[in-house]
Design an enzyme around this catalytic site. Structure first.
Site, short mmCIF file in Angstrom:
data_model
loop_
_atom_site.label_atom_id
_atom_site.label_comp_id
_atom_site.label_asym_id
_atom_site.label_seq_id
_atom_site.Cartn_x
_atom_site.Cartn_y
_atom_site.Cartn_z
N CYS A 125 0.82 -1.22 0.00
CA CYS A 125 0.00 0.00 0.00
C CYS A 125 0.85 1.27 0.00
CB CYS A 125 -0.93 0.01 1.19
SG CYS A 125 -2.05 -1.40 1.21
N HIS A 268 -3.58 7.01 2.37
CA HIS A 268 -4.00 5.67 1.98
C HIS A 268 -5.31 5.32 2.67
CE1 HIS A 268 -4.18 1.55 1.10
NE2 HIS A 268 -3.87 1.14 2.33
N ASN A 298 -10.24 -0.52 0.07
CA ASN A 298 -8.79 -0.30 0.11
C ASN A 298 -8.21 -0.79 -1.22
OD1 ASN A 298 -6.02 -0.66 0.44
ND2 ASN A 298 -6.17 -1.42 2.54
N1 COA Z 1 -18.44 -10.07 8.81
C1 COA Z 1 -18.91 -10.37 10.02
N2 COA Z 1 -18.13 -10.77 11.04
C2 COA Z 1 -16.81 -10.86 10.80
C3 COA Z 1 -16.25 -10.55 9.55
C4 COA Z 1 -17.13 -10.13 8.52
N3 COA Z 1 -16.71 -9.81 7.29
N4 COA Z 1 -14.93 -10.71 9.61
C5 COA Z 1 -14.64 -11.10 10.86
N5 COA Z 1 -15.78 -11.20 11.58
C6 COA Z 1 -15.94 -11.59 12.97
C7 COA Z 1 -14.81 -12.46 13.46
O1 COA Z 1 -15.03 -13.80 13.13
C8 COA Z 1 -14.84 -12.19 14.93
O2 COA Z 1 -15.86 -12.97 15.52
P1 COA Z 1 -15.66 -13.64 16.96
O3 COA Z 1 -15.46 -12.50 17.91
O4 COA Z 1 -16.92 -14.39 17.17
O5 COA Z 1 -14.43 -14.51 16.81
C9 COA Z 1 -15.27 -10.74 15.04
O6 COA Z 1 -15.91 -10.44 13.80
C10 COA Z 1 -14.13 -9.81 15.26
O7 COA Z 1 -13.10 -10.15 14.35
P2 COA Z 1 -11.81 -9.27 14.20
O8 COA Z 1 -10.97 -9.81 13.09
O9 COA Z 1 -11.19 -9.11 15.56
O10 COA Z 1 -12.49 -7.91 13.76
P3 COA Z 1 -11.91 -6.45 13.83
O11 COA Z 1 -12.76 -5.63 14.70
O12 COA Z 1 -10.42 -6.43 14.09
O13 COA Z 1 -12.16 -5.97 12.36
C11 COA Z 1 -10.88 -5.60 10.36
C12 COA Z 1 -11.52 -6.63 11.28
C13 COA Z 1 -10.12 -6.33 9.30
C14 COA Z 1 -12.00 -4.78 9.74
C15 COA Z 1 -9.93 -4.68 11.19
O14 COA Z 1 -9.06 -5.47 11.96
C16 COA Z 1 -9.11 -3.77 10.33
O15 COA Z 1 -9.64 -2.89 9.66
N6 COA Z 1 -7.77 -3.93 10.35
C17 COA Z 1 -6.89 -3.14 9.55
C18 COA Z 1 -6.83 -3.74 8.20
C19 COA Z 1 -6.11 -2.87 7.22
O16 COA Z 1 -6.17 -1.67 7.29
N7 COA Z 1 -5.46 -3.54 6.28
C20 COA Z 1 -4.81 -2.93 5.22
C21 COA Z 1 -3.49 -2.40 5.59
S1 COA Z 1 -2.89 -1.42 4.33
#
Ligand code: COA
Length: 341
Positions: A125, A268, A298
């Site tokens: 990114c 970004h 993204n």
């Molecule tokens: N829909 C519904 N539920 C989902 C899901 C989806 N698409 N993806 C994950 N979950 C669930 C998980 O299974 C988990 O359930 P559980 O608590 O029963 O185990 C719960 O939601 C939380 O999961 P988690 O991965 O901890 O979610 P989060 O709050 O961290 O959100 C992201 C996930 C990816 C949105 C977040 O971590 C994020 O934005 N991270 C940064 C990513 C990023 O910027 N990447 C690019 C870098 S350039």
């Protein structure tokens, strides 16, 4: 110092002469994703701010290099230049169609840019922002006068659109954005301050495995994950929330300017919550940090130039403005480029 004087050349400034972007025709909305995996529009919007993204259709000829070529053509038209005016084409991407040739070579072929230099730059990114610093310094140093720089990625090819991949597949979209950088006699124009960083041990937070050996220690190799982005969302979130403000602070300090002296922050688009947190941290007005993640998700190396093109086309960034480009991502990498336009 690469200011063009050490070799006896006249000092040169660098201006952004044109911008362009290209998007696939097909939309993938949160409602579409609800049909593919257990998720909901509400969950996605609340966690990321994303409502829709575009994804390529290879059967219709869409690809990373095709989008990159279209974006660069648009930037050249905006700059009133032709493809043969380019001395060099750089494509920032992590999704080249082939490991050889580089996407940049396919772009040169696609747009008919003659025998100019062509190479790809991979910093996930952060690729486009790294590219801005590199292309700028090549021009400032006097070796090149006109450089086409593209950020293009099609991560839809690396997604698992099933429950197993749902925390990653909801985030990414496909796009390309481009700028044409040109030497100018006005030496006030160009990069005022820049930064490029990485955290090697952090590589395992976002990676795309291709074989058993690619999995980090402690992670069981799994063939079903080959060619799919593996991301530790929570760690990346923490890294981004911490790094983003530090990077902006570092760049402002290098340039000796205040947050409010910058007319626009072109960041970004990783997650709306990360962008909003940075905006609040610096007390920036809402219209100083652009957000379009709701429409495109993204788009990796394309996200910064796509924002920039929209801002230029809507008249929100004009000649003479101070603009800070900021990005972070896989590698882990992060970088900034503060410009006097
Ligand atoms: N829909 C519904 N539920 C989902 C899901 C989806 N698409 N993806 C994950 N979950 C669930 C998980 O299974 C988990 O359930 P559980 O608590 O029963 O185990 C719960 O939601 C939380 O999961 P988690 O991965 O901890 O979610 P989060 O709050 O961290 O959100 C992201 C996930 C990816 C949105 C977040 O971590 C994020 O934005 N991270 C940064 C990513 C990023 O910027 N990447 C690019 C870098 S350039």
């Amino acid at each position: 110092m690469s200011n063009g004087t050490s070799s006896g050349r006249r000092p040169v400034g660098v201006r952004i002469a044109g911008t362009g972007s290209a998007l696939p025709a097909r939309s993938l909305t949160n409602t579409d994703l609800e049909r593919l995996m257990e998720t909901s529009d509400e969950w996605i919007v609340q966690r990321t701010g994303i409502r829709s993204r575009r994804i390529i259709d290879r059967s219709k000829g869409e690809s990373t290099s095709q989008l990159a070529g279209e974006a660069l053509k648009a930037a050249l038209a905006d700059a009133h230049l032709s493809p043969t005016d380019l001395d060099l084409v750089i494509v920032a991407t992590m999704t080249a169609e082939m490991s050889c040739p580089a996407s940049a070579s396919l772009v040169v072929n696609h747009i008919g840019a003659g025998q100019c230099g062509a190479f790809d730059l991979t910093a996930a990114c952060s690729g486009f922002v790294y590219g801005l610093n590199i292309a700028h310094d090549l021009i400032r140093g006097g070796a090149y006068r006109t450089v086409g720089l593209v950020g293009a990625d099609t991560l839809s090819n690396l997604m698992d659109y099933s429950n197993a991949g749902r925390s990653t597949a909801i985030i990414f979209g496909d796009a390309a954005g481009a700028v044409v950088l040109k030497a100018t006699d006005d030496t006030s124009k160009g990069v005022i301050a820049q930064a490029m960083h990485s955290d090697g041990p952090g590589w395992k937070e976002i990676y795309v495995p291709r074989c058993v050996q690619d999995f980090p220690e402690g992670v069981a190799p799994d063939e079903s994950k080959y060619e799919h982005v593996q991301m530790n969302g929570a760690s990346v979130f923490k890294f981004a929330v911490g790094t983003f403000p530090k990077l902006i602070e570092e760049t402002l300090a290098k340039a000796n300017v205040k947050p409010s002296d910058v007319d626009m922050y072109v960041c970004h688009q990783s997650n709306q919550r990360i962008l909003t947190a940075a905006r609040e941290r610096f007390g920036l007005a809402e219209d100083k940090l652009y957000i379009n993640i709701d429409r495109y998700g993204n788009t990796v190396a394309a996200s910064v130039p796509l924002c920039f093109d929209e801002l230029k086309k809507s008249g929100r960034i004009r000649e003479g403005a101070k603009v800070m480009f900021v990005a972070f991502g896989g590698g882990l990498t992060w970088g900034s480029s503060l410009w006097q336009l």
